[in-house]
Scaffold this motif. Structure first.
Motif, PDB file in Angstrom:
ATOM      1  N   GLU A  56     144.535  31.868 -14.146  1.00 24.04           N
ATOM      2  CA  GLU A  56     144.973  33.218 -13.778  1.00 24.04           C
ATOM      3  C   GLU A  56     146.246  33.163 -12.940  1.00 24.04           C
ATOM      4  OE1 GLU A  56     143.205  37.255 -11.607  1.00 24.04           O
ATOM      5  OE2 GLU A  56     141.950  35.471 -11.808  1.00 24.04           O
ATOM      6  N   HIS A  57     146.303  32.198 -12.022  1.00 22.56           N
ATOM      7  CA  HIS A  57     147.490  32.037 -11.175  1.00 22.56           C
ATOM      8  C   HIS A  57     148.742  31.832 -12.026  1.00 22.56           C
ATOM      9  CE1 HIS A  57     149.966  30.554  -7.795  1.00 22.56           C
ATOM     10  NE2 HIS A  57     150.407  29.665  -8.660  1.00 22.56           N
ATOM     11  N   TYR A  58     148.609  31.052 -13.099  1.00 21.76           N
ATOM     12  CA  TYR A  58     149.759  30.769 -13.960  1.00 21.76           C
ATOM     13  C   TYR A  58     149.942  31.812 -15.071  1.00 21.76           C
ATOM     14  CZ  TYR A  58     150.570  26.291 -11.683  1.00 21.76           C
ATOM     15  OH  TYR A  58     150.874  25.310 -10.756  1.00 21.76           O
ATOM     16  N   GLY A  59     149.105  32.839 -15.056  1.00 21.98           N
ATOM     17  CA  GLY A  59     149.261  33.935 -15.995  1.00 21.98           C
ATOM     18  C   GLY A  59     148.874  33.621 -17.425  1.00 21.98           C
ATOM     19  N   VAL A  60     147.939  32.666 -17.617  1.00 24.62           N
ATOM     20  CA  VAL A  60     147.574  32.266 -18.975  1.00 24.62           C
ATOM     21  C   VAL A  60     146.059  32.333 -19.204  1.00 24.62           C
ATOM     22  CG1 VAL A  60     149.617  30.853 -19.402  1.00 24.62           C
ATOM     23  CG2 VAL A  60     147.660  29.825 -18.247  1.00 24.62           C
ATOM     24  N   SER A  61     145.381  33.241 -18.513  1.00 23.73           N
ATOM     25  CA  SER A  61     143.928  33.366 -18.660  1.00 23.73           C
ATOM     26  C   SER A  61     143.514  33.644 -20.101  1.00 23.73           C
ATOM     27  CB  SER A  61     143.393  34.478 -17.758  1.00 23.73           C
ATOM     28  OG  SER A  61     143.532  34.137 -16.396  1.00 23.73           O
ATOM     29  N   ALA A  62     144.302  34.447 -20.818  1.00 25.12           N
ATOM     30  CA  ALA A  62     143.951  34.825 -22.188  1.00 25.12           C
ATOM     31  C   ALA A  62     143.940  33.625 -23.129  1.00 25.12           C
ATOM     32  CB  ALA A  62     144.914  35.885 -22.702  1.00 25.12           C
TER      33      ALA A  62
END
Length: 231
Positions: A56-62
């Protein structure tokens, strides 16, 4: 570089210090990140939640894949998957020839095989794995020789390999001390506060298992304070 043309990398993300550093380094190297984590019945399963936070921190949860490998607990044979084997509080030094009881039979071989599948599907050119041959001396699947052989197999056993495109295995930490890992990670803003390294799997790290000791030693030698909570 446009989003469609950006190079891609699968990151084997445990939620620990080393794999999260690999996330940061892959991002710094210009890769689009595709993290993959494994729930293999490890006693420190809490690390999966840490991996989710890192993604989530790196914006790639999906894109974050969590793969269940329950059979590794069924097999046992490791302090991390067998509750009858105690987690040790002694760190094996680089001179030790003994394979630690925290070694999980075939784990990195399995992880890299599955990560290869994800890499092919996502069009990734690289797989990042946070193996370290210095601090974790004695793990046969953390050696450069092992990594090179798996790369050879990937070249032979995949469509992209046969077509000459290939997938490399990136091991930026393999010869770094824990202190250097921490130092380099701090330089690029790796969120160590979201990670865990404890083998005992509690909300607060024990500070006593060999993994905690190595981590604490690394932060101390790097002249920094570990941001996570300890008992």
């Amino acid at each position: 570089m446009s989003e469609n043309n950006k190079k891609r990398a699968v990151i084997i993300l445990s939620g620990g210090l080393d794999s999260t550093t690999c996330m940061g380094l892959a991002q710094e190297a210009g890769y689009d990140l595709f993290p993959i984590s494994f729930d293999y019945g490890q006693r420190h399963k809490i690390e999966i939640e840490n991996a989710k936070q890192v993604a989530e921190h790196y914006g790639v949860s999906a894109r974050h894949k969590i793969i269940k490998l329950d059979f590794l607990r069924d097999f046992g044979g490791s302090a991390l998957t067998d509750d009858t084997i105690d987690v040790p509080n002694v760190v094996n030094g680089p001179e030790s020839e003994e394979i630690p009881v925290t070694y999980v039979p075939g784990r990195n071989l399995l992880f890299l095989s599955i990560a290869t599948s994800y890499a092919e599907v996502t069009g990734s050119q690289a797989i990042y794995i946070g193996v370290n041959a210095l601090d974790y001396s004695g793990y046969p699947d953390c050696r450069p020789e092992f990594i090179h052989k798996v790369e050879e197999v990937i070249a032979l056993a995949t469509k992209v390999g046969v077509e000459g495109k290939g997938i490399t295995i990136e091991t930026p930490l393999i010869s770094w001390s824990k202190a250097k890992i921490v130092e380099e990670g701090l330089k690029i803003g790796v969120p160590y506060e979201l990670t865990t390294s404890c083998y005992n799997g509690k909300a607060e790290a024990c500070g006593e298992c060999d993994s905690c000791r190595l981590r604490l030693k690394g932060f101390e030698e790097a002249g920094s304070k570990d941001p996570i909570a300890y008992l």
